[in-house]
Design a protein around this motif. Structure first.
Motif, PDB file in Angstrom:
ATOM      1  N   MET A 109      -5.573   1.656   0.408  1.00 29.65           N
ATOM      2  CA  MET A 109      -6.700   1.879   1.310  1.00 29.65           C
ATOM      3  C   MET A 109      -6.358   3.029   2.261  1.00 29.65           C
ATOM      4  SD  MET A 109      -8.517  -0.810   3.993  1.00 29.65           S
ATOM      5  CE  MET A 109      -9.484  -1.663   2.758  1.00 29.65           C
ATOM      6  N   ASN A 110      -7.214   4.037   2.364  1.00 34.47           N
ATOM      7  CA  ASN A 110      -6.954   5.145   3.269  1.00 34.47           C
ATOM      8  C   ASN A 110      -7.431   4.810   4.686  1.00 34.47           C
ATOM      9  OD1 ASN A 110      -9.786   5.605   3.426  1.00 34.47           O
ATOM     10  ND2 ASN A 110      -9.723   7.025   1.698  1.00 34.47           N
ATOM     11  N   TYR A 111      -7.200   5.745   5.601  1.00 32.63           N
ATOM     12  CA  TYR A 111      -7.530   5.470   6.995  1.00 32.63           C
ATOM     13  C   TYR A 111      -9.016   5.204   7.197  1.00 32.63           C
ATOM     14  CZ  TYR A 111      -8.866   6.424  11.798  1.00 32.63           C
ATOM     15  OH  TYR A 111      -9.448   6.340  13.036  1.00 32.63           O
ATOM     16  N   GLN A 112      -9.880   5.993   6.572  1.00 33.87           N
ATOM     17  CA  GLN A 112     -11.316   5.819   6.757  1.00 33.87           C
ATOM     18  C   GLN A 112     -11.769   4.438   6.309  1.00 33.87           C
ATOM     19  OE1 GLN A 112     -13.348   7.818   8.362  1.00 33.87           O
ATOM     20  NE2 GLN A 112     -11.761   9.364   8.719  1.00 33.87           N
ATOM     21  N   GLU A 113     -11.251   3.985   5.188  1.00 32.16           N
ATOM     22  CA  GLU A 113     -11.602   2.641   4.689  1.00 32.16           C
ATOM     23  C   GLU A 113     -11.032   1.570   5.612  1.00 32.16           C
ATOM     24  OE1 GLU A 113     -11.668   3.647  -0.107  1.00 32.16           O
ATOM     25  OE2 GLU A 113      -9.777   3.179   0.899  1.00 32.16           O
ATOM     26  N   PHE A 114      -9.820   1.785   6.086  1.00 31.57           N
ATOM     27  CA  PHE A 114      -9.197   0.822   6.993  1.00 31.57           C
ATOM     28  C   PHE A 114      -9.959   0.753   8.311  1.00 31.57           C
ATOM     29  CE2 PHE A 114      -5.864  -0.305  10.160  1.00 31.57           C
ATOM     30  CZ  PHE A 114      -5.546  -1.557   9.662  1.00 31.57           C
ATOM     31  N   LYS A 115     -10.424   1.881   8.775  1.00 29.26           N
ATOM     32  CA  LYS A 115     -11.203   1.925  10.011  1.00 29.26           C
ATOM     33  C   LYS A 115     -12.445   1.042   9.894  1.00 29.26           C
ATOM     34  CE  LYS A 115     -13.657   5.613  10.860  1.00 29.26           C
ATOM     35  NZ  LYS A 115     -14.027   7.015  11.225  1.00 29.26           N
ATOM     36  N   GLU A 166       7.316  10.732   4.978  1.00 28.34           N
ATOM     37  CA  GLU A 166       5.942  10.430   5.374  1.00 28.34           C
ATOM     38  C   GLU A 166       5.944   9.120   6.151  1.00 28.34           C
ATOM     39  OE1 GLU A 166       3.301  10.359   2.089  1.00 28.34           O
ATOM     40  OE2 GLU A 166       3.716  12.412   1.450  1.00 28.34           O
ATOM     41  N   GLY A 167       5.149   9.066   7.181  1.00 23.17           N
ATOM     42  CA  GLY A 167       5.068   7.846   7.969  1.00 23.17           C
ATOM     43  C   GLY A 167       3.845   7.834   8.848  1.00 23.17           C
ATOM     44  N   GLY A 168       3.684   6.741   9.536  1.00 24.08           N
ATOM     45  CA  GLY A 168       2.543   6.621  10.437  1.00 24.08           C
ATOM     46  C   GLY A 168       1.951   5.231  10.396  1.00 24.08           C
ATOM     47  N   GLY A 169       0.871   5.075  11.125  1.00 24.16           N
ATOM     48  CA  GLY A 169       0.215   3.786  11.176  1.00 24.16           C
ATOM     49  C   GLY A 169      -0.894   3.809  12.209  1.00 24.16           C
ATOM     50  N   TYR A 192      -2.997  -5.587  22.336  1.00 26.27           N
ATOM     51  CA  TYR A 192      -2.539  -4.519  21.460  1.00 26.27           C
ATOM     52  C   TYR A 192      -1.918  -5.116  20.204  1.00 26.27           C
ATOM     53  CZ  TYR A 192      -2.611  -1.688  25.775  1.00 26.27           C
ATOM     54  OH  TYR A 192      -2.967  -1.057  26.942  1.00 26.27           O
ATOM     55  N   ALA A 193      -2.051  -4.401  19.102  1.00 25.46           N
ATOM     56  CA  ALA A 193      -1.338  -4.746  17.876  1.00 25.46           C
ATOM     57  C   ALA A 193      -1.288  -3.498  17.005  1.00 25.46           C
ATOM     58  CB  ALA A 193      -2.015  -5.891  17.136  1.00 25.46           C
ATOM     59  N   ALA A 194      -0.226  -3.367  16.231  1.00 31.08           N
ATOM     60  CA  ALA A 194      -0.047  -2.164  15.413  1.00 31.08           C
ATOM     61  C   ALA A 194       0.389  -2.522  14.006  1.00 31.08           C
ATOM     62  CB  ALA A 194       0.987  -1.245  16.056  1.00 31.08           C
ATOM     63  N   THR A 195       0.107  -1.623  13.074  1.00 23.69           N
ATOM     64  CA  THR A 195       0.505  -1.832  11.684  1.00 23.69           C
ATOM     65  C   THR A 195       0.667  -0.486  10.982  1.00 23.69           C
ATOM     66  OG1 THR A 195      -0.088  -2.896   9.586  1.00 23.69           O
ATOM     67  CG2 THR A 195      -1.892  -1.941  10.862  1.00 23.69           C
ATOM     68  N   GLU A 196       1.499  -0.481   9.953  1.00 23.18           N
ATOM     69  CA  GLU A 196       1.608   0.698   9.102  1.00 23.18           C
ATOM     70  C   GLU A 196       1.074   0.402   7.704  1.00 23.18           C
ATOM     71  OE1 GLU A 196       6.262   0.115   7.709  1.00 23.18           O
ATOM     72  OE2 GLU A 196       5.774   1.541   9.290  1.00 23.18           O
ATOM     73  N   LEU A 197       0.571  -0.822   7.511  1.00 22.98           N
ATOM     74  CA  LEU A 197      -0.011  -1.219   6.230  1.00 22.98           C
ATOM     75  C   LEU A 197      -1.524  -1.257   6.348  1.00 22.98           C
ATOM     76  CD1 LEU A 197       2.416  -4.150   5.308  1.00 22.98           C
ATOM     77  CD2 LEU A 197       2.516  -1.770   4.542  1.00 22.98           C
ATOM     78  N   PHE A 198      -2.219  -0.624   5.435  1.00 28.55           N
ATOM     79  CA  PHE A 198      -3.678  -0.556   5.470  1.00 28.55           C
ATOM     80  C   PHE A 198      -4.277  -1.357   4.320  1.00 28.55           C
ATOM     81  CE2 PHE A 198      -4.015   3.814   7.811  1.00 28.55           C
ATOM     82  CZ  PHE A 198      -3.383   3.249   8.907  1.00 28.55           C
ATOM     83  N   SER A 199      -4.922  -2.477   4.670  1.00 31.20           N
ATOM     84  CA  SER A 199      -5.648  -3.297   3.700  1.00 31.20           C
ATOM     85  C   SER A 199      -6.676  -4.111   4.471  1.00 31.20           C
ATOM     86  CB  SER A 199      -4.701  -4.235   2.941  1.00 31.20           C
ATOM     87  OG  SER A 199      -4.206  -5.245   3.799  1.00 31.20           O
ATOM     88  N   GLU A 200      -7.596  -4.714   3.770  1.00 28.94           N
ATOM     89  CA  GLU A 200      -8.623  -5.524   4.436  1.00 28.94           C
ATOM     90  C   GLU A 200      -7.998  -6.720   5.129  1.00 28.94           C
ATOM     91  OE1 GLU A 200     -13.074  -7.331   3.512  1.00 28.94           O
ATOM     92  OE2 GLU A 200     -12.108  -5.954   2.130  1.00 28.94           O
ATOM     93  N   ASP A 201      -7.012  -7.358   4.487  1.00 25.55           N
ATOM     94  CA  ASP A 201      -6.335  -8.497   5.102  1.00 25.55           C
ATOM     95  C   ASP A 201      -5.582  -8.069   6.354  1.00 25.55           C
ATOM     96  OD1 ASP A 201      -7.280 -10.215   3.201  1.00 25.55           O
ATOM     97  OD2 ASP A 201      -5.461 -10.183   1.974  1.00 25.55           O
ATOM     98  N   THR A 202      -4.927  -6.907   6.271  1.00 30.28           N
ATOM     99  CA  THR A 202      -4.178  -6.402   7.413  1.00 30.28           C
ATOM    100  C   THR A 202      -5.105  -6.102   8.587  1.00 30.28           C
ATOM    101  OG1 THR A 202      -2.570  -5.390   5.921  1.00 30.28           O
ATOM    102  CG2 THR A 202      -2.560  -4.640   8.192  1.00 30.28           C
ATOM    103  N   ALA A 203      -6.296  -5.584   8.289  1.00 33.20           N
ATOM    104  CA  ALA A 203      -7.259  -5.288   9.347  1.00 33.20           C
ATOM    105  C   ALA A 203      -7.615  -6.556  10.119  1.00 33.20           C
ATOM    106  CB  ALA A 203      -8.511  -4.658   8.751  1.00 33.20           C
ATOM    107  N   GLY A 204      -7.841  -7.652   9.394  1.00 31.00           N
ATOM    108  CA  GLY A 204      -8.152  -8.913  10.048  1.00 31.00           C
ATOM    109  C   GLY A 204      -7.000  -9.428  10.890  1.00 31.00           C
ATOM    110  N   ARG A 205      -5.785  -9.328  10.348  1.00 28.73           N
ATOM    111  CA  ARG A 205      -4.614  -9.804  11.092  1.00 28.73           C
ATOM    112  C   ARG A 205      -4.339  -8.929  12.320  1.00 28.73           C
ATOM    113  NH1 ARG A 205      -2.530 -10.527   5.801  1.00 28.73           N
ATOM    114  NH2 ARG A 205      -1.306  -8.600   5.946  1.00 28.73           N
ATOM    115  N   LEU A 206      -4.595  -7.633  12.181  1.00 32.18           N
ATOM    116  CA  LEU A 206      -4.390  -6.717  13.296  1.00 32.18           C
ATOM    117  C   LEU A 206      -5.265  -7.115  14.483  1.00 32.18           C
ATOM    118  CD1 LEU A 206      -2.995  -3.951  14.085  1.00 32.18           C
ATOM    119  CD2 LEU A 206      -5.140  -2.875  13.387  1.00 32.18           C
TER     120      LEU A 206
END
Length: 448
Positions: A1-7, A48-51, A64-78
């Motif tokens: 999942m790219n940033y736009q989809e994760f957003k 390469e890195g980021g989050g 606040y919460a942060a992640t470097e993994l982009f997925s639909e499940d991660t978005a909910g947990r974030l």
């Protein structure tokens, strides 16, 4: 999942949790590094890195919460983790999300085209070869470092803000090492920007020439001197003590400049500028880490302290407007205050003219121990140094094994002249520090 989809997934998760005020900050870095040894590539790496960091207001508190993994499940947990963190937040600092509607200045330099791996390797080896061609005393410890990096920043919030921007730059750093008898001497040079256009012969000549010029270096007598600090060394001092110009530092009682706006805090020769759009630089940012429009501002003008640097939170504490200087040390780091191109404005005098006016003094080209020998709170510093004698208005014998001591707050009051050649150091995040050479009176030196 790219940033736009994760957003979009984060927006959906926030709405499902009933969060009305939120922000998503994204940052990525791509870098290619090459190091040489002798006539070959010693190391080559692509990093390469980021989050992303999610910030929300929940129950009147910031979470606040942060992640470097982009997925639909991660978005909910974030989003869920940010809510949990809001419940235990103890800070009473105001939480402000940037409103949309700023006008953003256009960058004047396009992003530098990224060289491919083969080009970077060829450049490193070509520069290394030229170093060895300069002098037969160049040793196998001589190295060349080449880096190209690209950084991207994006900010979206519930106020309608949705921004993105990327910057890129290259770094060329040759370090020449020569042997003379049983002694070893080193010299270096630095190019930041479009490294594919760099003059490799000039770089090699300067690095090796600097090493050769140190042969026979001795110490100096202990006393006070008029000193000329090279642009790179003055930029390093500015970077070390830059936090004294940040509003958050002053509000914590850690800057002696607190309450001194409008007062003379430096000599009339000193004008200190923060400019996100410094001409010719590829490290230009139209907005800060909160999405506020960035702009050039004068921090010290002819010695008069004009303003601290502010983000939204620090500005609101004093009823002021942000200066567009919000920053982050990394995508998961809390918001802070950071400059962009932070530099002392050049004057009209060349280094040679400055030395001529000094007559007898010291030219400081190396300062070591900036992390351990400088106290950013008190301003005191005591640093191992090296450079050259100035005798009869000319650069003469190399000197080493002495210590330069002063207090930064007093040091900038003793600046007599500022040179015309501005030098910048290596960028760190959104910040890069610069200065011309400066002439400073009555600097304490401990040598022989």
């Amino acid at each position: 999942m790219n940033y736009q989809e994760f957003k979009e997934a984060v927006i959906k998760a926030a709405k499902e949790k009933g969060i009305e005020k939120y922000e998503l900050y994204y940052e990525s870095q791509e870098g290619t590094e090459v190091e040489t040894y002798q006539d070959r590539i010693e190391s080559f790496s692509v990093k390469e890195g980021g989050g992303a960091c999610f910030r929300c207001i929940y129950g009147g508190k910031a979470g606040y919460a942060a992640t470097e993994l982009f997925s639909e499940d991660t978005a909910g947990r974030l989003v869920a983790h940010a809510i949990e963190n809001a419940a235990v937040t103890e800070s009473d600092d105001p939480v402000i999300l940037k409103e949309a509607g700023d006008t953003y200045q256009d960058c004047t330099v396009r992003e530098i085209e990224r060289p491919d791996a083969a080009q970077l390797k060829e450049t490193a080896l070509a520069l290394q070869k030229k170093l060895f061609e300069q002098d037969e005393r160049v040793t196998q410890a001589t190295q060349t470092f080449v880096l190209f990096q690209k950084n991207e920043r994006a900010i979206m919030n519930s106020n309608g803000l949705d921004l993105s921007h990327s910057v890129s730059t290259g770094i060329l750093f040759p370090e020449a090492v020569i042997e003379e008898g049983e002694e070893v001497y080193d010299g270096d040079d630095l190019v930041v920007g479009d490294i594919m256009k760099a003059d490799l012969s000039k770089l090699a000549e300067k690095a090796v020439g600097q090493a050769i010029s140190k042969i026979g270096a001795d110490s100096v007598d202990s006393r006070k001197y008029t000193c000329v600090f090279s642009g790179r060394m003055m930029a390093s001092l500015l970077q070390t003590f830059s936090q004294v110009f940040y509003a958050d530092t002053a509000q914590q009682g850690l800057s002696l400049l607190k309450g001194k706006e409008g007062e003379a805090v430096a000599s009339q020769a000193v004008t200190l500028i923060d400019n996100p759009f410094y001409g010719g630089s590829s490290m230009q940012y139209p907005f800060d880490a909160e999405g506020s429009a960035s702009y050039a501002k004068t921090v010290i003008e002819n010695g008069i302290f004009k303003t601290f640097l502010y983000n939204l939170s620090t500005a609101s504490k004093e009823g002021k407007e942000t200066t567009g200087n919000a920053g982050r040390q990394g995508y998961a780091s809390p918001l802070c205050v950071m400059p962009f191109h932070f530099y002392i404005k050049p004057g009209e005098i060349t280094l040679e003219e400055m030395m001529s006016e000094v007559g007898d003094g010291l030219y400081i080209t190396e300062l070591n121990g900036l992390h351990s020998g400088a106290n950013p709170i008190t301003g005191d510093f005591s640093l191992a140094a090296a450079g050259y004698l100035i005798e009869g208005g000319k650069q003469k014998a190399a000197i080493q094994n002495f210590t330069v001591s002063d207090n930064f707050y007093e040091f900038i009051k003793k600046v007599l002249k500022v040179g015309k050649e501005l030098e910048f150091g290596i960028p760190g995040g959104q910040s890069v520090y610069g200065s011309p050479c400066v002439e400073v009176a009555d600097v304490s030196v401990a040598g022989k």
